[in-house]
Write an enzyme that holds these catalytic residues in place. Structure first.
Site, PDB file in Angstrom:
ATOM      1  CE  LYS A  22     -87.261 -47.253  19.471  1.00 22.61           C
ATOM      2  NZ  LYS A  22     -87.215 -46.222  20.465  1.00 22.61           N
ATOM      3  CG  ASN A  23     -83.681 -45.115  19.073  1.00 23.14           C
ATOM      4  OD1 ASN A  23     -84.832 -45.085  19.300  1.00 23.14           O
ATOM      5  ND2 ASN A  23     -82.802 -45.659  20.109  1.00 23.14           N
ATOM      6  CB  CYS A 117     -89.209 -44.574  32.252  1.00 23.86           C
ATOM      7  SG  CYS A 117     -88.384 -45.547  31.021  1.00 23.86           S
ATOM      8  NE  ARG A 122     -85.185 -43.302  29.265  1.00 29.64           N
ATOM      9  CZ  ARG A 122     -85.384 -43.999  28.166  1.00 29.64           C
ATOM     10  NH1 ARG A 122     -86.402 -44.936  28.168  1.00 29.64           N
ATOM     11  NH2 ARG A 122     -85.097 -43.679  27.134  1.00 29.64           N
ATOM     12  CG  ASP A 305     -81.257 -49.273  23.358  1.00 25.35           C
ATOM     13  OD1 ASP A 305     -81.762 -49.094  24.430  1.00 25.35           O
ATOM     14  OD2 ASP A 305     -81.540 -48.157  22.350  1.00 25.35           O
ATOM     15  NE  ARG A 397     -92.060 -47.845  22.989  1.00 29.87           N
ATOM     16  CZ  ARG A 397     -91.192 -47.842  23.709  1.00 29.87           C
ATOM     17  NH1 ARG A 397     -90.954 -48.365  25.047  1.00 29.87           N
ATOM     18  NH2 ARG A 397     -90.029 -47.076  23.682  1.00 29.87           N
TER      19      ARG A 397
HETATM   20  C1  UD1 Z   1     -81.777 -42.743  23.691  1.00 34.34           C
HETATM   21  C2  UD1 Z   1     -82.438 -43.976  23.227  1.00 34.34           C
HETATM   22  C3  UD1 Z   1     -82.562 -45.191  23.978  1.00 34.34           C
HETATM   23  C4  UD1 Z   1     -81.231 -45.260  24.559  1.00 34.34           C
HETATM   24  C5  UD1 Z   1     -80.671 -44.285  25.260  1.00 34.34           C
HETATM   25  C6  UD1 Z   1     -79.369 -44.739  25.765  1.00 34.34           C
HETATM   26  C7  UD1 Z   1     -83.915 -42.590  21.622  1.00 34.34           C
HETATM   27  C8  UD1 Z   1     -85.286 -42.283  21.215  1.00 34.34           C
HETATM   28  N1  UD1 Z   1     -83.852 -43.389  22.751  1.00 34.34           N
HETATM   29  O1  UD1 Z   1     -82.812 -42.459  24.931  1.00 34.34           O
HETATM   30  O2  UD1 Z   1     -83.119 -46.182  23.209  1.00 34.34           O
HETATM   31  O3  UD1 Z   1     -81.208 -46.554  25.483  1.00 34.34           O
HETATM   32  O4  UD1 Z   1     -80.593 -43.142  24.327  1.00 34.34           O
HETATM   33  O5  UD1 Z   1     -78.388 -45.078  24.541  1.00 34.34           O
HETATM   34  O6  UD1 Z   1     -82.923 -42.191  20.976  1.00 34.34           O
HETATM   35  N2  UD1 Z   1     -80.230 -38.151  31.743  1.00 34.34           N
HETATM   36  C9  UD1 Z   1     -80.441 -37.212  32.525  1.00 34.34           C
HETATM   37  N3  UD1 Z   1     -80.813 -36.018  32.180  1.00 34.34           N
HETATM   38  C10 UD1 Z   1     -81.292 -35.781  31.042  1.00 34.34           C
HETATM   39  C11 UD1 Z   1     -81.193 -36.655  29.901  1.00 34.34           C
HETATM   40  C12 UD1 Z   1     -80.634 -37.833  30.350  1.00 34.34           C
HETATM   41  O7  UD1 Z   1     -80.141 -37.395  33.718  1.00 34.34           O
HETATM   42  O8  UD1 Z   1     -81.535 -34.580  30.797  1.00 34.34           O
HETATM   43  C13 UD1 Z   1     -79.642 -39.641  31.888  1.00 34.34           C
HETATM   44  C14 UD1 Z   1     -80.796 -40.470  31.951  1.00 34.34           C
HETATM   45  O9  UD1 Z   1     -81.447 -41.002  32.829  1.00 34.34           O
HETATM   46  C15 UD1 Z   1     -79.770 -41.895  31.455  1.00 34.34           C
HETATM   47  C16 UD1 Z   1     -78.458 -41.124  30.679  1.00 34.34           C
HETATM   48  O10 UD1 Z   1     -78.541 -39.842  30.910  1.00 34.34           O
HETATM   49  O11 UD1 Z   1     -79.384 -42.380  32.825  1.00 34.34           O
HETATM   50  C17 UD1 Z   1     -78.699 -41.522  29.231  1.00 34.34           C
HETATM   51  O12 UD1 Z   1     -79.898 -40.927  28.742  1.00 34.34           O
HETATM   52  P1  UD1 Z   1     -80.214 -40.466  27.336  1.00 34.34           P
HETATM   53  O13 UD1 Z   1     -78.898 -40.602  26.407  1.00 34.34           O
HETATM   54  O14 UD1 Z   1     -80.851 -39.122  27.227  1.00 34.34           O
HETATM   55  O15 UD1 Z   1     -81.441 -41.387  26.814  1.00 34.34           O
HETATM   56  P2  UD1 Z   1     -82.702 -41.225  25.836  1.00 34.34           P
HETATM   57  O16 UD1 Z   1     -82.149 -40.118  24.937  1.00 34.34           O
HETATM   58  O17 UD1 Z   1     -83.785 -40.840  26.377  1.00 34.34           O
END
Ligand code: UD1
Length: 418
Positions: A22-23, A117, A122, A305, A397
Protein backbone atom coordinates in the site's frame (compact mmCIF):
# COMPACT_ATOMS: atom_id res chain seq x y z
CA UNK A 1 -20.74 -1.96 9.59
CA UNK A 2 -18.77 -5.17 9.01
CA UNK A 3 -17.11 -7.05 11.83
CA UNK A 4 -14.67 -9.91 11.99
CA UNK A 5 -15.61 -12.95 14.03
CA UNK A 6 -12.55 -14.86 15.11
CA UNK A 7 -12.42 -18.02 17.16
CA UNK A 8 -8.93 -18.22 18.58
CA UNK A 9 -6.67 -21.14 19.26
CA UNK A 10 -6.14 -22.57 15.80
CA UNK A 11 -2.62 -23.24 14.65
CA UNK A 12 -1.80 -21.64 11.28
CA UNK A 13 -0.35 -23.73 8.47
CA UNK A 14 0.14 -23.44 4.73
CA UNK A 15 1.17 -20.88 2.18
CA UNK A 16 0.06 -17.29 1.76
CA UNK A 17 0.84 -14.80 -0.99
CA UNK A 18 1.81 -11.31 0.11
CA UNK A 19 0.13 -8.42 -1.75
CA UNK A 20 1.73 -5.33 -3.24
CA UNK A 21 2.64 -2.63 -0.74
CA UNK A 22 0.00 0.00 0.00
CA UNK A 23 2.61 2.53 1.05
CA UNK A 24 4.50 2.09 -2.22
CA UNK A 25 1.42 1.99 -4.46
CA UNK A 26 -0.01 5.27 -3.12
CA UNK A 27 2.99 7.52 -3.90
CA UNK A 28 3.61 5.83 -7.26
CA UNK A 29 -0.03 6.38 -8.26
CA UNK A 30 0.42 10.06 -7.32
CA UNK A 31 3.62 10.14 -9.39
CA UNK A 32 1.58 9.27 -12.48
CA UNK A 33 0.38 12.90 -12.34
CA UNK A 34 3.89 13.98 -13.35
CA UNK A 35 3.46 12.87 -16.96
CA UNK A 36 0.81 13.08 -19.69
CA UNK A 37 1.68 9.55 -20.79
CA UNK A 38 0.24 6.37 -19.35
CA UNK A 39 1.81 4.78 -16.27
CA UNK A 40 0.99 1.11 -15.83
CA UNK A 41 1.36 -0.41 -12.37
CA UNK A 42 1.19 -4.10 -11.58
CA UNK A 43 0.84 -5.39 -8.04
CA UNK A 44 -1.43 -2.60 -6.80
CA UNK A 45 -3.38 -4.12 -3.90
CA UNK A 46 -7.19 -3.91 -3.82
CA UNK A 47 -7.71 -1.78 -0.74
CA UNK A 48 -9.83 1.08 0.41
CA UNK A 49 -6.85 3.52 0.49
CA UNK A 50 -5.99 2.60 -3.10
CA UNK A 51 -9.62 3.18 -4.12
CA UNK A 52 -9.45 6.59 -2.45
CA UNK A 53 -6.28 7.49 -4.36
CA UNK A 54 -7.83 6.31 -7.65
CA UNK A 55 -10.92 8.41 -6.92
CA UNK A 56 -8.69 11.40 -6.23
CA UNK A 57 -6.81 10.92 -9.52
CA UNK A 58 -10.13 10.73 -11.39
CA UNK A 59 -11.37 13.87 -9.59
CA UNK A 60 -8.29 15.65 -10.89
CA UNK A 61 -9.16 14.51 -14.42
CA UNK A 62 -6.86 11.54 -14.93
CA UNK A 63 -8.11 8.44 -16.77
CA UNK A 64 -7.79 5.46 -14.48
CA UNK A 65 -8.51 1.85 -15.45
CA UNK A 66 -7.96 -1.53 -13.90
CA UNK A 67 -6.91 -3.84 -16.73
CA UNK A 68 -7.89 -7.48 -17.12
CA UNK A 69 -4.68 -8.72 -15.46
CA UNK A 70 -5.31 -6.46 -12.44
CA UNK A 71 -2.76 -3.80 -13.37
CA UNK A 72 -3.76 -0.16 -12.94
CA UNK A 73 -3.28 2.22 -15.85
CA UNK A 74 -3.25 5.94 -15.10
CA UNK A 75 -3.17 8.47 -17.89
CA UNK A 76 -3.00 12.04 -16.67
CA UNK A 77 -2.96 13.73 -20.08
CA UNK A 78 -5.88 16.02 -19.45
CA UNK A 79 -5.89 17.11 -15.86
CA UNK A 80 -8.76 19.56 -15.39
CA UNK A 81 -8.37 20.39 -11.71
CA UNK A 82 -5.49 20.85 -9.29
CA UNK A 83 -7.61 20.55 -6.18
CA UNK A 84 -7.60 17.62 -3.75
CA UNK A 85 -10.86 18.13 -1.84
CA UNK A 86 -11.34 17.75 1.90
CA UNK A 87 -13.86 14.90 1.47
CA UNK A 88 -11.11 12.69 0.05
CA UNK A 89 -8.11 13.93 2.02
CA UNK A 90 -9.83 13.49 5.38
CA UNK A 91 -10.41 9.79 4.67
CA UNK A 92 -6.78 9.27 3.67
CA UNK A 93 -3.89 11.46 4.76
CA UNK A 94 -1.67 10.08 2.01
CA UNK A 95 -3.72 12.25 -0.39
CA UNK A 96 -1.15 14.93 0.46
CA UNK A 97 1.11 13.01 -1.96
CA UNK A 98 -0.52 14.76 -4.93
CA UNK A 99 0.78 18.14 -3.74
CA UNK A 100 4.33 17.78 -5.08
CA UNK A 101 3.38 16.29 -8.47
CA UNK A 102 0.58 18.80 -9.17
CA UNK A 103 2.73 21.77 -8.26
CA UNK A 104 5.71 20.53 -10.26
CA UNK A 105 3.75 19.80 -13.43
CA UNK A 106 1.02 22.45 -13.42
CA UNK A 107 2.57 25.23 -11.36
CA UNK A 108 -0.25 25.17 -8.84
CA UNK A 109 -2.02 22.90 -6.39
CA UNK A 110 -4.78 23.15 -3.81
CA UNK A 111 -4.70 20.29 -1.34
CA UNK A 112 -6.86 20.16 1.74
CA UNK A 113 -4.96 20.01 5.03
CA UNK A 114 -5.48 16.49 6.39
CA UNK A 115 -6.46 17.63 9.88
CA UNK A 116 -6.41 15.45 13.00
CA UNK A 117 -5.55 11.79 13.06
CA UNK A 118 -6.21 9.04 15.59
CA UNK A 119 -2.54 8.20 16.12
CA UNK A 120 -1.11 11.68 16.56
CA UNK A 121 -0.82 15.19 15.19
CA UNK A 122 0.87 14.33 11.92
CA UNK A 123 1.48 17.83 10.54
CA UNK A 124 2.70 18.36 6.96
CA UNK A 125 4.97 21.31 7.71
CA UNK A 126 8.04 19.55 6.28
CA UNK A 127 6.33 19.01 2.93
CA UNK A 128 5.50 22.71 2.85
CA UNK A 129 8.90 23.87 4.05
CA UNK A 130 10.68 21.83 1.39
CA UNK A 131 8.49 23.09 -1.44
CA UNK A 132 8.99 26.67 -0.23
CA UNK A 133 12.73 26.12 -0.31
CA UNK A 134 12.26 25.14 -3.96
CA UNK A 135 10.66 28.51 -4.62
CA UNK A 136 6.96 27.74 -4.18
CA UNK A 137 4.65 30.34 -2.71
CA UNK A 138 2.44 28.60 -0.22
CA UNK A 139 -0.55 29.92 1.72
CA UNK A 140 -3.07 28.19 3.92
CA UNK A 141 -6.50 29.34 2.74
CA UNK A 142 -9.80 28.00 4.07
CA UNK A 143 -8.19 24.78 5.24
CA UNK A 144 -6.31 24.23 1.99
CA UNK A 145 -2.61 24.30 1.22
CA UNK A 146 -2.50 26.59 -1.81
CA UNK A 147 0.81 26.33 -3.64
CA UNK A 148 2.10 28.18 -6.69
CA UNK A 149 5.39 28.15 -8.55
CA UNK A 150 6.17 28.91 -12.16
CA UNK A 151 9.00 26.35 -12.13
CA UNK A 152 10.38 24.81 -8.98
CA UNK A 153 14.09 25.34 -8.49
CA UNK A 154 16.42 22.65 -7.25
CA UNK A 155 17.95 23.32 -3.86
CA UNK A 156 19.31 21.62 -0.74
CA UNK A 157 16.66 20.59 1.77
CA UNK A 158 17.34 19.31 5.27
CA UNK A 159 14.16 17.98 6.87
CA UNK A 160 13.72 18.49 10.63
CA UNK A 161 12.78 14.85 11.13
CA UNK A 162 12.63 11.75 9.00
CA UNK A 163 9.34 11.84 7.14
CA UNK A 164 8.31 9.18 4.64
CA UNK A 165 5.59 10.94 2.65
CA UNK A 166 7.48 14.23 3.08
CA UNK A 167 10.55 12.74 1.39
CA UNK A 168 8.32 11.26 -1.34
CA UNK A 169 6.48 14.53 -2.02
CA UNK A 170 9.72 16.46 -2.33
CA UNK A 171 11.34 13.79 -4.50
CA UNK A 172 8.41 13.88 -6.93
CA UNK A 173 8.40 17.68 -7.05
CA UNK A 174 12.16 17.76 -7.60
CA UNK A 175 11.90 15.34 -10.54
CA UNK A 176 10.53 18.17 -12.70
CA UNK A 177 12.36 21.07 -11.04
CA UNK A 178 15.01 23.13 -12.70
CA UNK A 179 18.46 21.99 -11.54
CA UNK A 180 19.55 19.73 -8.74
CA UNK A 181 17.75 19.04 -5.47
CA UNK A 182 19.41 17.35 -2.53
CA UNK A 183 17.24 15.96 0.27
CA UNK A 184 19.20 15.44 3.48
CA UNK A 185 17.81 13.41 6.38
CA UNK A 186 15.68 11.62 3.82
CA UNK A 187 13.54 8.63 4.82
CA UNK A 188 15.26 5.33 3.93
CA UNK A 189 12.08 3.24 3.81
CA UNK A 190 12.02 0.66 0.97
CA UNK A 191 8.84 2.33 -0.33
CA UNK A 192 10.87 5.51 -0.98
CA UNK A 193 13.25 3.41 -3.06
CA UNK A 194 10.36 1.81 -4.95
CA UNK A 195 9.02 5.27 -5.79
CA UNK A 196 12.49 6.34 -6.96
CA UNK A 197 12.66 3.26 -9.21
CA UNK A 198 9.26 4.11 -10.69
CA UNK A 199 10.28 7.75 -11.23
CA UNK A 200 13.51 6.67 -12.90
CA UNK A 201 11.55 4.33 -15.17
CA UNK A 202 9.56 7.46 -16.13
CA UNK A 203 12.77 9.24 -17.10
CA UNK A 204 13.60 10.98 -13.82
CA UNK A 205 17.14 11.17 -12.45
CA UNK A 206 16.95 10.19 -8.82
CA UNK A 207 20.08 8.92 -7.05
CA UNK A 208 20.68 7.68 -3.52
CA UNK A 209 17.12 6.62 -2.63
CA UNK A 210 17.35 4.15 0.23
CA UNK A 211 20.02 6.31 1.88
CA UNK A 212 19.49 9.48 3.91
CA UNK A 213 20.77 11.68 1.08
CA UNK A 214 18.78 11.70 -2.12
CA UNK A 215 19.95 13.68 -5.14
CA UNK A 216 17.51 14.54 -7.90
CA UNK A 217 18.54 16.14 -11.17
CA UNK A 218 15.40 17.78 -12.52
CA UNK A 219 14.30 17.02 -16.07
CA UNK A 220 11.97 18.93 -18.45
CA UNK A 221 9.38 16.19 -18.68
CA UNK A 222 8.70 12.59 -17.74
CA UNK A 223 7.23 9.82 -19.84
CA UNK A 224 5.05 6.77 -19.32
CA UNK A 225 6.38 3.59 -17.74
CA UNK A 226 5.54 0.11 -16.48
CA UNK A 227 6.34 -0.72 -12.88
CA UNK A 228 5.67 -3.56 -10.46
CA UNK A 229 4.89 -2.40 -6.92
CA UNK A 230 7.08 -3.97 -4.23
CA UNK A 231 5.59 -6.52 -1.79
CA UNK A 232 3.96 -5.23 1.40
CA UNK A 233 6.42 -5.71 4.25
CA UNK A 234 3.85 -4.71 6.87
CA UNK A 235 1.30 -7.24 5.63
CA UNK A 236 4.07 -9.87 5.64
CA UNK A 237 5.10 -8.86 9.16
CA UNK A 238 1.49 -9.09 10.30
CA UNK A 239 1.26 -12.69 9.06
CA UNK A 240 4.54 -13.50 10.82
CA UNK A 241 3.17 -12.06 14.08
CA UNK A 242 -0.02 -14.08 13.62
CA UNK A 243 2.10 -17.25 13.47
CA UNK A 244 4.18 -16.09 16.44
CA UNK A 245 1.05 -15.69 18.54
CA UNK A 246 -1.07 -18.61 17.33
CA UNK A 247 1.75 -21.05 16.51
CA UNK A 248 2.15 -22.86 13.22
CA UNK A 249 4.19 -23.37 10.08
CA UNK A 250 3.53 -20.84 7.34
CA UNK A 251 5.33 -19.97 4.12
CA UNK A 252 4.98 -16.45 2.73
CA UNK A 253 5.42 -16.10 -1.02
CA UNK A 254 6.05 -12.98 -3.09
CA UNK A 255 7.80 -11.33 -0.16
CA UNK A 256 11.04 -9.35 0.02
CA UNK A 257 12.79 -10.63 3.17
CA UNK A 258 15.50 -7.94 3.14
CA UNK A 259 12.84 -5.31 3.90
CA UNK A 260 11.87 -7.17 7.08
CA UNK A 261 15.16 -7.40 8.97
CA UNK A 262 14.07 -5.65 12.19
CA UNK A 263 10.84 -7.66 12.37
CA UNK A 264 12.61 -10.96 11.69
CA UNK A 265 15.31 -10.27 14.30
CA UNK A 266 12.68 -9.65 16.95
CA UNK A 267 10.61 -12.68 16.01
CA UNK A 268 13.67 -14.91 16.16
CA UNK A 269 14.33 -13.46 19.60
CA UNK A 270 10.75 -14.43 20.47
CA UNK A 271 11.52 -18.03 19.50
CA UNK A 272 10.34 -18.23 15.91
CA UNK A 273 12.32 -20.26 13.39
CA UNK A 274 12.55 -18.34 10.14
CA UNK A 275 14.11 -19.39 6.86
CA UNK A 276 14.16 -17.12 3.83
CA UNK A 277 14.99 -17.20 0.14
CA UNK A 278 14.97 -14.42 -2.42
CA UNK A 279 11.17 -14.06 -2.43
CA UNK A 280 9.82 -16.40 0.22
CA UNK A 281 9.96 -16.93 3.96
CA UNK A 282 9.02 -19.89 6.10
CA UNK A 283 8.07 -19.22 9.73
CA UNK A 284 7.66 -21.93 12.33
CA UNK A 285 6.52 -21.47 15.92
CA UNK A 286 5.91 -24.41 18.21
CA UNK A 287 6.00 -22.81 21.60
CA UNK A 288 4.80 -19.86 23.61
CA UNK A 289 6.70 -16.75 22.43
CA UNK A 290 9.29 -15.11 24.67
CA UNK A 291 8.72 -11.45 25.45
CA UNK A 292 10.63 -9.08 23.16
CA UNK A 293 11.09 -5.38 23.77
CA UNK A 294 10.91 -3.06 20.78
CA UNK A 295 11.50 0.60 20.13
CA UNK A 296 10.03 2.08 16.97
CA UNK A 297 12.35 4.05 14.68
CA UNK A 298 12.59 5.10 11.05
CA UNK A 299 13.80 2.36 8.65
CA UNK A 300 15.94 0.29 9.04
CA UNK A 301 14.78 0.45 12.65
CA UNK A 302 11.69 -1.29 13.97
CA UNK A 303 8.61 -0.04 12.07
CA UNK A 304 5.91 1.83 13.97
CA UNK A 305 3.46 0.06 11.65
CA UNK A 306 4.44 -3.25 13.33
CA UNK A 307 4.14 -2.00 16.92
CA UNK A 308 0.53 -3.02 17.60
CA UNK A 309 1.07 -6.53 16.20
CA UNK A 310 4.12 -7.01 18.48
CA UNK A 311 2.09 -5.72 21.40
CA UNK A 312 -0.35 -8.57 20.73
CA UNK A 313 2.42 -11.18 20.53
CA UNK A 314 3.91 -9.89 23.78
CA UNK A 315 0.51 -9.99 25.45
CA UNK A 316 0.69 -13.81 25.40
CA UNK A 317 4.47 -14.13 25.73
CA UNK A 318 6.54 -15.50 28.56
CA UNK A 319 8.05 -12.56 30.40
CA UNK A 320 7.72 -8.79 30.28
CA UNK A 321 8.35 -6.54 27.30
CA UNK A 322 8.88 -2.81 27.06
CA UNK A 323 7.46 -1.22 23.93
CA UNK A 324 8.52 2.33 23.14
CA UNK A 325 6.80 4.34 20.44
CA UNK A 326 8.98 7.18 19.17
CA UNK A 327 7.26 8.11 15.89
CA UNK A 328 3.64 8.92 16.77
CA UNK A 329 2.52 10.36 20.10
CA UNK A 330 -0.80 8.58 20.43
CA UNK A 331 -0.27 5.15 19.00
CA UNK A 332 -1.35 3.02 21.94
CA UNK A 333 -5.10 3.07 21.28
CA UNK A 334 -5.11 -0.71 20.88
CA UNK A 335 -3.95 -1.15 24.48
CA UNK A 336 -7.39 -0.53 25.97
CA UNK A 337 -8.89 -3.05 23.56
CA UNK A 338 -6.17 -5.64 24.25
CA UNK A 339 -6.91 -5.19 27.97
CA UNK A 340 -10.53 -6.16 27.20
CA UNK A 341 -9.10 -9.48 26.00
CA UNK A 342 -7.25 -9.87 29.28
CA UNK A 343 -3.83 -8.45 28.39
CA UNK A 344 -1.76 -7.03 31.23
CA UNK A 345 -0.37 -3.73 29.90
CA UNK A 346 0.55 -0.44 31.57
CA UNK A 347 1.25 2.72 29.65
CA UNK A 348 3.65 5.36 30.83
CA UNK A 349 3.91 8.12 28.26
CA UNK A 350 5.53 6.72 25.13
CA UNK A 351 6.23 3.38 26.76
CA UNK A 352 4.04 0.35 27.31
CA UNK A 353 4.97 -2.39 29.74
CA UNK A 354 3.49 -5.69 28.62
CA UNK A 355 3.45 -8.57 31.09
CA UNK A 356 2.65 -11.71 29.18
CA UNK A 357 -0.34 -13.75 30.34
CA UNK A 358 -0.90 -17.46 29.71
CA UNK A 359 -4.15 -16.89 27.88
CA UNK A 360 -6.38 -14.16 26.49
CA UNK A 361 -10.14 -14.52 26.42
CA UNK A 362 -12.28 -13.52 23.44
CA UNK A 363 -14.42 -10.39 23.72
CA UNK A 364 -15.98 -7.65 21.62
CA UNK A 365 -13.32 -5.08 20.67
CA UNK A 366 -13.15 -2.06 18.44
CA UNK A 367 -10.57 -1.20 15.80
CA UNK A 368 -9.32 2.38 16.16
CA UNK A 369 -6.85 2.68 13.31
CA UNK A 370 -5.31 0.55 10.60
CA UNK A 371 -2.44 -1.16 12.42
CA UNK A 372 -4.28 -1.23 15.76
CA UNK A 373 -6.86 -3.40 13.99
CA UNK A 374 -4.12 -5.73 12.82
CA UNK A 375 -2.90 -6.02 16.42
CA UNK A 376 -6.39 -6.97 17.55
CA UNK A 377 -6.65 -9.65 14.86
CA UNK A 378 -3.31 -11.14 15.96
CA UNK A 379 -4.51 -11.23 19.57
CA UNK A 380 -7.88 -12.69 18.59
CA UNK A 381 -6.18 -15.56 16.75
CA UNK A 382 -4.74 -16.81 20.05
CA UNK A 383 -7.53 -15.74 22.45
CA UNK A 384 -9.81 -18.43 23.88
CA UNK A 385 -13.34 -18.30 22.51
CA UNK A 386 -14.83 -15.75 20.16
CA UNK A 387 -13.57 -12.23 19.51
CA UNK A 388 -15.64 -9.78 17.51
CA UNK A 389 -13.55 -7.01 15.97
CA UNK A 390 -15.78 -4.06 15.13
CA UNK A 391 -15.05 -1.14 12.76
CA UNK A 392 -12.91 -3.19 10.43
CA UNK A 393 -13.17 -0.54 7.76
CA UNK A 394 -9.85 0.52 9.29
CA UNK A 395 -8.42 -2.89 8.44
CA UNK A 396 -9.87 -2.73 4.92
CA UNK A 397 -7.90 0.47 4.31
CA UNK A 398 -4.64 -1.46 4.31
CA UNK A 399 -5.08 -5.24 4.14
CA UNK A 400 -6.23 -7.11 1.04
CA UNK A 401 -8.64 -9.97 1.78
CA UNK A 402 -7.08 -10.51 5.16
CA UNK A 403 -9.80 -12.80 6.48
CA UNK A 404 -9.62 -15.00 3.35
CA UNK A 405 -5.86 -15.29 3.61
CA UNK A 406 -5.96 -16.17 7.32
CA UNK A 407 -8.86 -18.59 6.81
CA UNK A 408 -6.83 -20.38 4.13
CA UNK A 409 -4.12 -20.89 6.77
CA UNK A 410 -6.65 -22.56 9.06
CA UNK A 411 -7.82 -19.65 11.19
CA UNK A 412 -11.49 -19.63 12.21
CA UNK A 413 -12.24 -16.16 10.91
CA UNK A 414 -15.20 -14.71 9.04
CA UNK A 415 -16.60 -11.34 8.09
CA UNK A 416 -20.09 -10.67 9.33
CA UNK A 417 -22.37 -7.76 8.52
CA UNK A 418 -24.05 -5.98 11.42
C1 UD1 B 1 4.20 6.97 6.59
C2 UD1 B 1 3.38 5.73 6.35
C3 UD1 B 1 2.80 5.22 7.65
C4 UD1 B 1 3.91 5.03 8.69
C5 UD1 B 1 4.74 6.30 8.81
C6 UD1 B 1 5.96 6.12 9.71
C7 UD1 B 1 2.56 6.06 4.10
C8 UD1 B 1 1.39 6.36 3.21
N1 UD1 B 1 2.32 6.05 5.42
O1 UD1 B 1 3.31 7.97 7.11
O2 UD1 B 1 2.16 3.97 7.40
O3 UD1 B 1 3.31 4.78 9.96
O4 UD1 B 1 5.23 6.69 7.51
O5 UD1 B 1 6.75 5.08 9.25
O6 UD1 B 1 3.65 5.79 3.64
N2 UD1 B 1 6.03 14.87 10.77
C9 UD1 B 1 6.03 16.23 11.02
N3 UD1 B 1 5.92 17.09 9.96
C10 UD1 B 1 5.80 16.66 8.67
C11 UD1 B 1 5.83 15.28 8.42
C12 UD1 B 1 5.93 14.40 9.49
O7 UD1 B 1 6.10 16.66 12.16
O8 UD1 B 1 5.71 17.50 7.77
C13 UD1 B 1 6.17 13.91 11.89
C14 UD1 B 1 4.93 13.06 12.08
O9 UD1 B 1 3.96 13.71 12.87
C15 UD1 B 1 5.52 11.83 12.74
C16 UD1 B 1 6.89 11.69 12.08
O10 UD1 B 1 7.19 12.98 11.57
O11 UD1 B 1 5.68 12.05 14.12
C17 UD1 B 1 6.97 10.68 10.97
O12 UD1 B 1 5.88 10.87 10.07
P1 UD1 B 1 5.94 10.47 8.52
O13 UD1 B 1 7.13 9.63 8.26
O14 UD1 B 1 5.75 11.70 7.71
O15 UD1 B 1 4.64 9.58 8.38
P2 UD1 B 1 3.76 9.49 7.09
O16 UD1 B 1 4.61 9.74 5.90
O17 UD1 B 1 2.53 10.29 7.26
Amino acid sequence: MDKLRIEGGRRLAGEVAVSGAKNAALPILAAALLTREAVRLAGVPRLRDVDTMLRLLRTLGARVEREADGAIRVEAAAVGSVEAPYELVRTMRASILVLGPLLARFGEARVSLPGGCAIGQRPVDQHIKGLQAMGAEIDIEHGYVVARAERLLGTRIVTDMVTVTGTENLMMAAALASGQTVIENAAREPEVLDLADALNAMGARVYGAGTDRIVIDGVESLHGADHVVMPDRIEAGTFLCSVAAAGGDVTLTGVRPNTLDATVDKLREAGMRIEAGADWMRARMDRRPSAVSVRTAPFPGFATDMQAQFMAVNAVAEGTAVITETIFENRFMHVLELQRLGADIDIDGHTAIVRGVTSLSGAAVMATDLRASAGLVVAALVAEGVTLVDRIYHLDRGYERMEHKLAALGAAIERIGS
